[in-house]
Design an enzyme around this catalytic site. Structure first.
Site, short mmCIF file in Angstrom:
data_model
loop_
_atom_site.label_atom_id
_atom_site.label_comp_id
_atom_site.label_asym_id
_atom_site.label_seq_id
_atom_site.Cartn_x
_atom_site.Cartn_y
_atom_site.Cartn_z
N ASP A 48 37.95 35.42 45.14
CA ASP A 48 38.39 35.43 43.74
C ASP A 48 39.81 34.87 43.69
OD1 ASP A 48 40.05 37.42 44.64
OD2 ASP A 48 39.05 39.04 43.56
N SER A 49 40.29 34.58 42.51
CA SER A 49 41.55 33.83 42.38
C SER A 49 42.79 34.71 42.52
CB SER A 49 41.60 33.15 41.02
OG SER A 49 41.71 34.12 39.98
N GLY A 50 42.60 36.02 42.50
CA GLY A 50 43.75 36.92 42.44
C GLY A 50 44.10 37.31 41.02
N GLY A 51 43.47 36.67 40.04
CA GLY A 51 43.77 36.95 38.64
C GLY A 51 43.51 38.40 38.26
N ASP B 187 42.90 32.40 36.67
CA ASP B 187 42.71 32.76 35.27
C ASP B 187 43.47 34.05 34.98
OD1 ASP B 187 41.10 34.43 36.86
OD2 ASP B 187 39.69 34.79 35.22
N GLN C 204 36.48 32.95 29.90
CA GLN C 204 37.17 34.13 29.39
C GLN C 204 36.92 34.22 27.87
OE1 GLN C 204 38.47 36.65 30.89
NE2 GLN C 204 38.72 35.95 33.00
N GLY D 86 36.25 38.67 32.87
CA GLY D 86 36.75 39.47 31.75
C GLY D 86 35.74 40.42 31.16
N ASP E 117 28.96 40.30 42.11
CA ASP E 117 29.70 41.05 43.13
C ASP E 117 30.12 42.36 42.50
OD1 ASP E 117 32.97 41.27 42.84
OD2 ASP E 117 32.11 39.66 41.62
N HIS F 276 23.28 51.48 53.60
CA HIS F 276 22.09 51.71 52.77
C HIS F 276 22.25 51.14 51.37
CE1 HIS F 276 18.96 53.41 50.37
NE2 HIS F 276 19.91 53.86 49.56
#
Length: 345
Positions: A61-64, A115, A163, A190, A240, A309
């Site tokens: 992910d971008s860190g946003g 973003d 977004q 978002g 995810d 599991h």
């Protein structure tokens, strides 16, 4: 995608991810990997794949979202985001350009555009300004990405992120803008930030009607088994969520028959397998009573068994969904399974 925030899916070996869980791809976190272990070590190792021994794809992910969650220690401007490390308080700057460079150095196969993830609820004006800036940042991400080389001998690809909070007109504008970027896949961000599930489904349905059908559509940070089944029916391909592992460590198990709180007294002498429906060693070998004993005793093995599991269940869920789609029986199967997986046993 099992979530491996800091270069590991918590309490799970790579061999188990591969052979027991049958994960095809895992997720890493740009912010956390940048802070620790840091880019110098990752580059020296030859990227995250070689550092952690995972041979299949990784998405970062971008860190946003992490920057969004650091609301007391960050400042957002057109340039990017200035923030303080949660580890040592050091100040850093993320820009669309250096976030592309960071993710290339981490070695992600799929790189997310930088973003801003808006909170819920969010004022319309703020949501619009944030979306417009995210679109401007996307152009800068694309320019940087297209003018730099992939690292470590394999191709890397970029996904933009829709977004617009929970406003239909903004989501439509954002989806159209992201589709026009013409990248190899597209993400929806978002959502799953506190809004009602029905609102999430409404926004997802709207956006999926605009994003290209012949490219993967990734709904970020979702969700419960019910959420996943409903969103597959709306056109989502990739998910995810930390829920399978986080809830596992607290004793919540997702099974093909419903949700189990393994701490409850009713499982104390239940010697049946955790979930014999699943085709993996962990779910068939260990009993509910033994797992309860481990969790109550705070044994580390309990967190490992429960995590493996739950992840195996999630991968079974999406694999079975794919099989049902191919057979043309998904809708009926989904309707029946949603009822089962939502029940608390």
């Amino acid at each position: 995608m099992p979530v491996g925030t800091a270069g590991t899916v918590k309490a799970v070996h790579q061999r188990e991810l591969d052979l027991d869980i049958k994960a095809q791809i895992i997720l890493g976190n740009t912010y956390h990997l940048y802070i620790r272990p840091g880019l110098n070590l990752l580059e020296k190792a030859g990227g995250l794949h070689r550092f952690n021994g995972w041979n299949r794809p990784i998405l970062t992910d971008s860190g946003g979202y992490q920057v969004y969650s650091l609301s007391d220690a960050r400042k957002i401007t057109e340039e990017g985001v200035r923030f303080q490390s949660h580890v040592d308080g050091a100040r850093h700057l993320f820009t669309p350009e250096n976030v592309m460079d960071i993710q290339r150095t981490i070695g992600a196969d799929i790189i997310m555009a930088f973003d801003e993830c808006t909170p819920y609820p969010c004022e319309y004006d703020y949501a619009k300004k944030s979306m417009d800036m995210t679109h401007r940042w996307l152009q800068r991400c694309c320019d940087r990405f297209d003018n730099t080389e992939s690292k470590y001998g394999y191709e890397q690809t970029l996904f933009p992120i829709v977004q617009g909070s929970t406003y239909k007109d903004l989501r439509m504008i954002s989806a159209e803008t992201i589709a026009e970027a013409n990248r190899e896949g597209n993400a929806i961000g978002g959502l799953s930030v506190g809004e009602p599930a029905e609102m999430m489904y409404e926004m997802t349905d709207l956006v999926c009607g605009i994003l290209p059908k012949d490219k993967p559509r990734y709904l970020m940070g979702v969700g419960t088994p019910q959420n996943i089944l409903e969103c597959i029916s709306l056109g989502i391909d990739m998910f995810d969520c930390v829920m399978p592992t986080r809830n596992a460590r607290n004793g919540m198990l997702f099974t093909s028959e419903g949700i189990i709180n393994i701490r409850n007294e009713k499982w104390k002498e239940d010697l049946s397998a955790i979930d014999p429906t699943l085709d993996n060693y962990i779910s068939r070998f260990y009993s509910k009573a033994y797992l309860r004993h481990l969790i109550i005793s705070k044994e580390i093995l309990g967190a490992q068994i429960a995590s493996i599991h739950n992840l195996a269940f999630y991968l079974w869920l999406v694999s079975e969904a794919r099989r049902q789609i191919v057979q043309g029986t998904f809708t009926q199967w989904k309707t029946e399974l949603v009822k089962k997986v939502s029940i608390r046993l």
